[in-house]
Scaffold this motif. Sequence first.
Motif, PDB file in Angstrom:
ATOM      1  N   GLY A 485       0.831  -1.181   0.000  1.00 24.77           N
ATOM      2  CA  GLY A 485       0.000   0.000   0.000  1.00 24.77           C
ATOM      3  C   GLY A 485       0.866   1.231   0.000  1.00 24.77           C
ATOM      4  N   ASP A 486       0.303   2.335   0.384  1.00 20.99           N
ATOM      5  CA  ASP A 486       1.022   3.595   0.379  1.00 20.99           C
ATOM      6  C   ASP A 486       2.124   3.572   1.438  1.00 20.99           C
ATOM      7  OD1 ASP A 486       1.829   6.174  -0.016  1.00 20.99           O
ATOM      8  OD2 ASP A 486       0.131   7.090   1.053  1.00 20.99           O
ATOM      9  N   GLY A 487       3.357   3.355   1.019  1.00 20.10           N
ATOM     10  CA  GLY A 487       4.491   3.384   1.935  1.00 20.10           C
ATOM     11  C   GLY A 487       4.745   2.098   2.689  1.00 20.10           C
ATOM     12  N   TRP A 488       4.141   0.981   2.281  1.00 19.28           N
ATOM     13  CA  TRP A 488       4.412  -0.276   2.981  1.00 19.28           C
ATOM     14  C   TRP A 488       4.313  -1.469   2.041  1.00 19.28           C
ATOM     15  CZ3 TRP A 488       0.725  -4.114   2.990  1.00 19.28           C
ATOM     16  CH2 TRP A 488      -0.593  -3.736   2.714  1.00 19.28           C
ATOM     17  N   GLN A 489       5.012  -2.542   2.425  1.00 20.83           N
ATOM     18  CA  GLN A 489       4.966  -3.810   1.701  1.00 20.83           C
ATOM     19  C   GLN A 489       5.066  -4.940   2.713  1.00 20.83           C
ATOM     20  OE1 GLN A 489       8.242  -4.445  -0.973  1.00 20.83           O
ATOM     21  NE2 GLN A 489       7.390  -6.302  -1.876  1.00 20.83           N
ATOM     22  N   GLU A 490       4.211  -5.931   2.591  1.00 14.12           N
ATOM     23  CA  GLU A 490       4.207  -7.081   3.509  1.00 14.12           C
ATOM     24  C   GLU A 490       4.665  -8.328   2.779  1.00 14.12           C
ATOM     25  OE1 GLU A 490       1.262  -9.539   6.573  1.00 14.12           O
ATOM     26  OE2 GLU A 490       0.405  -8.129   5.131  1.00 14.12           O
ATOM     27  N   GLU A 491       5.543  -9.111   3.445  1.00 13.91           N
ATOM     28  CA  GLU A 491       6.051 -10.360   2.896  1.00 13.91           C
ATOM     29  C   GLU A 491       5.930 -11.472   3.941  1.00 13.91           C
ATOM     30  OE1 GLU A 491       9.755  -8.564   0.260  1.00 13.91           O
ATOM     31  OE2 GLU A 491      10.005  -8.950   2.414  1.00 13.91           O
ATOM     32  N   ARG A 492       5.595 -12.638   3.474  1.00 13.21           N
ATOM     33  CA  ARG A 492       5.687 -13.824   4.332  1.00 13.21           C
ATOM     34  C   ARG A 492       7.086 -14.370   4.197  1.00 13.21           C
ATOM     35  NH1 ARG A 492       5.256 -19.434   4.194  1.00 13.21           N
ATOM     36  NH2 ARG A 492       4.321 -20.292   6.091  1.00 13.21           N
ATOM     37  N   THR A 493       7.755 -14.620   5.336  1.00 10.81           N
ATOM     38  CA  THR A 493       9.131 -15.126   5.290  1.00 10.81           C
ATOM     39  C   THR A 493       9.257 -16.529   5.893  1.00 10.81           C
ATOM     40  OG1 THR A 493       9.788 -14.221   7.439  1.00 10.81           O
ATOM     41  CG2 THR A 493       9.952 -12.761   5.527  1.00 10.81           C
TER      42      THR A 493
END
Length: 582
Positions: A485-493
């Motif tokens: 989204g605006d200013g963020w990124q989510e990853e599964r690690t």
Amino acid sequence: MKLTTYDKYPEVSVKGYEHQAWQGWQAIVTALNTRRSAAAKTVLVIDCYPGVRLSELEHQLLPALNASVLVNVESARQDEQALHTLLARNLTDDRVFGVLSCHQLSEFFDADRLAALRQQVADAAEGLVVVYGPGASLVHPGDVLVYADLPRWEIQQRMRSGELGNWGVENQHEDILRRYKRAFFIEWRVFDRHKTPLLKRTHFLLDTTLADAPSMVSGEALRAGLKETSHRPFRVVPFFDPGVWGGQWMKQRFDLDPSKPNYAWCFDCVPEENSLLMRFGDVRIEIPSLDLVLLHPQELLGEKVHARFGAEFPIRFDFLDTMGGQNLSFQVHPLTEYIQQQFGMHYTQDESYYILDAEPDAVVYLGTKTGTDPAAMIDDLHQAARGEKDFDDRRFVNQIPARKHDHFLIPAGTVHCSGSGTMVLEISATPYIFTFKLWDWGRLGLDGLPRPVHLTHGEQVIDWQRDTQWVHQHLVNRIEPLGEGDGWQEERTGLHEREFIETRRHWFSGPVTHHTQGGVNVLNLVEGAEALVESPSGAFAPFTVHYAETFIIPASVGEYRITPVGNSIGQRFATVKAWVRG
């Protein structure tokens, strides 16, 4: 290397109870005297966790109370031989591993002598009767109850110095690993069961962590502070420890004692071991952070996690520093059925290595090379253990390059270790003692003794299917983008499907909203100098975290927001978050 603002003594400030905490023996005696009954007789019970310095109580506190009767409950304890007979099955002959105890504290006392002490208290006609020592409440519930506590880490320091043996035995000079084993598998289990109901009703908590510098807080204030902590972000007190393989990264970044040769470990979120600091006005109280788990497991862990694990904190974050150091021991963790059958623990130590920093040629040892003959590798390890040769790690074990922000997953049964030149954030299940060393590179420990190797256990739990191809496919950088989204990124690690911990990484340059989803969250700020943790509804005061700090978000918090602090233009921040899968 630039220092961080890493906070080595994080506190929880508790408001409204500033006049219910005391510092020093004189103030403590005055506070206890105000609770004496107007009746002719008052029974003051001072129950203690094993490791509390009874001699300090006897010299500094008890004489000032002017008691008419003093009763030391330890006079009714079973003798050393009787305790050994009682505990032999749990102690085992192994230097490191025992079997978890299910004993009750009353079993450690002679029933007739305990009854005699109860009668002595009953027969006292008037004045102040003081019963003290580990298990004192077995004699009398106490008209006034004090619980004297201290963290396990302080107990270990007293053991290492030779001051402290195990409870009920004179073994101060026994091998430290055997003393720790007896405490871990027996004493701490028994006394945690004993103290939990006492903490719920005690009138006072006596903090005996610092020698000759006691603090005390009312039971009411203690319980209010623990309840508040279970509804807001907090950190436990990290502790740092040197080791034969330790490095220099933490010493330099966290401004640690430069006189120490190195720092190998930092336990930054191990509630069984760490302290919790709570401040009541001018008085700071240090207690085991496990006390919070024991008294508020549902608010802290969440309903599902509590139902599954009971009053145990199942997620551990710690640091392993080999920057400028050496390889960790080559090791493996037991499979679930093995740890259950051999040691009485109901879950095992699955884990992962998140790389905070690494030297250019750093590697992680992970899994066996494809085509490895199990019998040949085990034979090579046995030869190495006998000192006949060095283990041929290049022949048998994968060496995988390790770079900053890599994530290596290590389900139990996988042979592994971190190589030199790495700064590891280890994310794992909590029973960390269950490490089977297979090879320790021919080293002695800091005590000059050979470090124990556990090939007999280890060879029974190695999963030989975890070869080169399997490891690269399942355990190395299993990064999966989930959203942005605006200013963020989510990853599964990770972690691997055999492990109960889920991990996510968030890259962000602006606010990111999280939710506990009814389960405890544990996070570390793995990139960025400083961030602010806030409640969108204002349910808790803003909480500041710094680079590399681990922090806990209780399940009860629900929604929370993490925002970069300072000039974040062009700068990426990142957190790694762990929780128990549903």
